[in-house]
Design a protein around this motif. Structure first.
Motif, PDB file in Angstrom:
ATOM      1  N   ARG A  50       0.835  -1.211   0.000  1.00  0.00           N
ATOM      2  CA  ARG A  50       0.000   0.000   0.000  1.00  0.00           C
ATOM      3  C   ARG A  50       0.866   1.256   0.000  1.00  0.00           C
ATOM      4  O   ARG A  50       0.554   2.227  -0.689  1.00  0.00           O
ATOM      5  CB  ARG A  50      -0.945   0.000   1.201  1.00  0.00           C
ATOM      6  N   ARG A  51       1.952   1.230   0.770  1.00  0.00           N
ATOM      7  CA  ARG A  51       2.848   2.389   0.780  1.00  0.00           C
ATOM      8  C   ARG A  51       3.451   2.599  -0.600  1.00  0.00           C
ATOM      9  O   ARG A  51       3.545   3.727  -1.079  1.00  0.00           O
ATOM     10  CB  ARG A  51       3.965   2.199   1.812  1.00  0.00           C
ATOM     11  N   LYS A  64       3.460   5.642  -5.691  1.00  0.00           N
ATOM     12  CA  LYS A  64       3.219   5.671  -7.139  1.00  0.00           C
ATOM     13  C   LYS A  64       2.109   6.668  -7.474  1.00  0.00           C
ATOM     14  O   LYS A  64       2.215   7.407  -8.450  1.00  0.00           O
ATOM     15  CB  LYS A  64       2.863   4.280  -7.649  1.00  0.00           C
ATOM     16  N   GLU A  65       1.046   6.674  -6.657  1.00  0.00           N
ATOM     17  CA  GLU A  65      -0.058   7.610  -6.895  1.00  0.00           C
ATOM     18  C   GLU A  65       0.406   9.053  -6.729  1.00  0.00           C
ATOM     19  O   GLU A  65       0.044   9.923  -7.520  1.00  0.00           O
ATOM     20  CB  GLU A  65      -1.223   7.318  -5.947  1.00  0.00           C
ATOM     21  N   ILE A  66       1.205   9.309  -5.702  1.00  0.00           N
ATOM     22  CA  ILE A  66       1.714  10.669  -5.477  1.00  0.00           C
ATOM     23  C   ILE A  66       2.601  11.087  -6.644  1.00  0.00           C
ATOM     24  O   ILE A  66       2.500  12.212  -7.138  1.00  0.00           O
ATOM     25  CB  ILE A  66       2.468  10.751  -4.132  1.00  0.00           C
ATOM     26  N   GLN A  77       1.894  14.087  -9.059  1.00  0.00           N
ATOM     27  CA  GLN A  77       2.901  15.142  -9.226  1.00  0.00           C
ATOM     28  C   GLN A  77       3.193  15.367 -10.708  1.00  0.00           C
ATOM     29  O   GLN A  77       3.275  16.501 -11.158  1.00  0.00           O
ATOM     30  CB  GLN A  77       4.182  14.757  -8.491  1.00  0.00           C
ATOM     31  N   LYS A  78       3.313  14.287 -11.481  1.00  0.00           N
ATOM     32  CA  LYS A  78       3.589  14.421 -12.910  1.00  0.00           C
ATOM     33  C   LYS A  78       2.430  15.138 -13.605  1.00  0.00           C
ATOM     34  O   LYS A  78       2.643  16.049 -14.394  1.00  0.00           O
ATOM     35  CB  LYS A  78       3.821  13.056 -13.544  1.00  0.00           C
ATOM     36  N   VAL A  79       1.204  14.716 -13.283  1.00  0.00           N
ATOM     37  CA  VAL A  79       0.021  15.351 -13.886  1.00  0.00           C
ATOM     38  C   VAL A  79      -0.014  16.827 -13.498  1.00  0.00           C
ATOM     39  O   VAL A  79      -0.274  17.698 -14.343  1.00  0.00           O
ATOM     40  CB  VAL A  79      -1.271  14.626 -13.442  1.00  0.00           C
TER      41      VAL A  79
END
Length: 148
Positions: free
Chosen positions: A61-62, A67-69, A73-75
């Motif tokens: 999960r971490r 990966k989501e962050i 951030q890229k978006v």
């Protein structure tokens, strides 16, 4: 003596049977303890396995959160870059429009200044002509004194 021997033998035999029973009770107890230890070890192994699974899920999960962050951030960086590019384009367009307007105003100013320079020259010429006329009239005596 045989009697004593038989009695001793019988006593020894009874003692031996009691010892065997005690031995069996001890062995049964050891087996039961071993079974309990196996069950406890099984429970401990199960708890350890479940704990390890939970730790692995937490790490997964971490990792997913990171990966989501990073994706967010890229978006976000892409969006900010896009908005900045749009702002630059609008600024450049405003600069071009302002430059065109300033060019027109500067041309008008140049035309006015040229006209002023031409009129100044004409006024100087007219002033010289009037000065010459005044001097000519003063010499002939026809001129009247000018009072301020």
């Amino acid at each position: 003596m045989d009697f004593l021997f038989e009695g001793a033998s019988a006593s020894h035999s009874t003692h031996h049977e009691g010892h065997d029973q005690n031995q069996r009770m001890v062995e049964d107890t050891i087996v039961n303890l071993n079974n309990e230890n196996i069950e406890e070890n099984s429970s401990l192994n199960d708890i350890n396995r479940r704990t390890q699974e939970l730790v692995e899920r937490i790490h997964t999960r971490r990792s997913n959160n990171l990966k989501e962050i990073e994706s967010f951030q890229k978006v976000l960086v892409d969006k900010v870059t896009e908005v900045c590019q749009q702002m630059k384009q609008k600024l450049y367009k405003a600069y071009e429009e302002n430059s065109s307007e300033m060019g027109l105003k500067l041309q008008e100013l140049t035309d006015v200044l040229e006209m002023c320079t031409k009129l100044h020259g004409e006024l100087l010429e007219a002033s010289h002509v009037l000065g010459g006329l005044r001097d000519g009239l003063a010499v002939s005596g026809v001129a009247e004194p000018v009072t301020d």
